[in-house]
Write an enzyme that holds these catalytic residues in place. Sequence first.
Site, PDB file in Angstrom:
ATOM      1  N   GLY A  52       0.721  -1.384   0.088  1.00 54.85           N
ATOM      2  CA  GLY A  52      -0.273  -0.136  -0.088  1.00 54.85           C
ATOM      3  C   GLY A  52       0.779   1.405   0.520  1.00 54.85           C
ATOM      4  CG  LEU A 141       1.752   0.329  11.422  1.00 49.92           C
ATOM      5  CD1 LEU A 141       1.645  -0.419  13.233  1.00 49.92           C
ATOM      6  CD2 LEU A 141       2.073  -0.807  11.071  1.00 49.92           C
ATOM      7  CE1 TYR A 237     -11.447   5.256   6.243  1.00 57.34           C
ATOM      8  CE2 TYR A 237     -10.716   6.710   7.037  1.00 57.34           C
ATOM      9  CZ  TYR A 237     -10.774   5.919   7.047  1.00 57.34           C
ATOM     10  OH  TYR A 237      -9.410   6.044   6.578  1.00 57.34           O
TER      11      TYR A 237
END
Length: 399
Positions: A52, A141, A237
């Site tokens: 990513g 992360l 979200y």
Amino acid sequence: MIIEPIINGVVAKTAHPEGCQQAVKNQINYSKHHQQIHNGPKRVLIIGASSGFGLAARVALTFGGAQADTIGVSFERGPGEKGVGTAGWYNNIYFRQQAEAEGRIAHNIIGDAFSTSVKEQVLKLINQDFGGQVDLVVYSLATGMRPDPETGEMWRSCLKTVGTPFSGKTVNLEKNRLDTVELEVANDAEILATEKVMGGEDWEEWIHWLKQHNALAKGVKTVAFSYIGPEVTYPIYHDGTLGRAKKHLYRTAESLNEQLAAENGGAWVSVCKALVTKASVFIPAFSPYVLCLYQVMKQMGLHETCIEQMQRLFSENLYQKNAVPVDSSRLIRIDDWELRPDVQQAVNKLMGELNDDNFTKIGDYAGYKKEFLQLNGFGFDEVDYQKPVELSDLMAMKP
Ligand code: NAI
């Protein structure tokens, strides 16, 4: 053995090493031939470096002008009894090989970024090869759990709404269909746990720990990533548990920025574009929006993947000559093209038309699935997928 793509829902159960090598090569090629990063950092720590945005940041910083040496931390599985291992495992290996071939240092640490032992391994390498300090820390992360350092118990993040439930459709990559999903309302404990896992606390711990060990260079910068998106996605979200965690991340950036500014450094959150990654395909009811966004941004010639975003972040934002450009909340906005009114108008129109029967035509399902497969090393024309792969050869390659 021949490695076939096996998908379980939205999880890839296999990865193709040669395809992962091709994916890394393609990113390197992009970085080398696009706007270069001037006055960039030389010694970089990337937490979440194997896929990513973290992997793309690593590629951009090493091959896109800055010629940075890097230490990458990630949590990946190698080949063994359980199979060939994860894509990120191979991304790490091939990234290191390519970086070393150009004279760069590239260390991979595989382990739990929340643990002290990983921090100690990082510090050892910083002292050994970076003259004791780093110029940039990229925090990228994406995970579902984090151990509480006091009790050892796990905090588990959840993908839920806050306040009102939400029902929507979500792509099932295994069955090539849209499934209905219900997002439940999170309780206070779940909101807190999500903040603990995906908020800024661990980022701050890393920076404090490095500072305590005098491992932050004068002028050090640090950046973490977020997503905001348009209002249609807010219940899922921005106003959901993940959004709460991201707001915690913004507060952390403010506090870190104050601490680092004393030494001419700074901390930022970069708001990125919605993209297919190992982590994002998990977000329930988010994929119909991404299908329409891909369709529209590709048609308009505005589509970017992680590498385009990261090259732009470092060359035009974080390391440009003047002050880092930010919005009124001090966020870097590389989601600017996604949120352009003409893009959002076209996306809204498509979303109004999209249903279970036409989503592969109205939205860019083919592109979405191709990107997903390529994240796992499948679907590259350059790779001969019929060529047998020896597990023993894979096991001989070390990260
Ligand atoms: P990803 O799943 O591709 O990468 C996550 C990385 O974290 C991997 O390198 C993985 O090995 C590492 N990792 C996970 N748990 C770990 C642990 N315990 N210890 C060490 N390493 C660990 O995820 P992606 O999508 O690149 O996400 C990175 C950040 O970007 C997240 O903060 C995410 O919210 C943000 N973001 C993602 C967007 C998207 O559309 N994918 C959009 C905007 C922001």
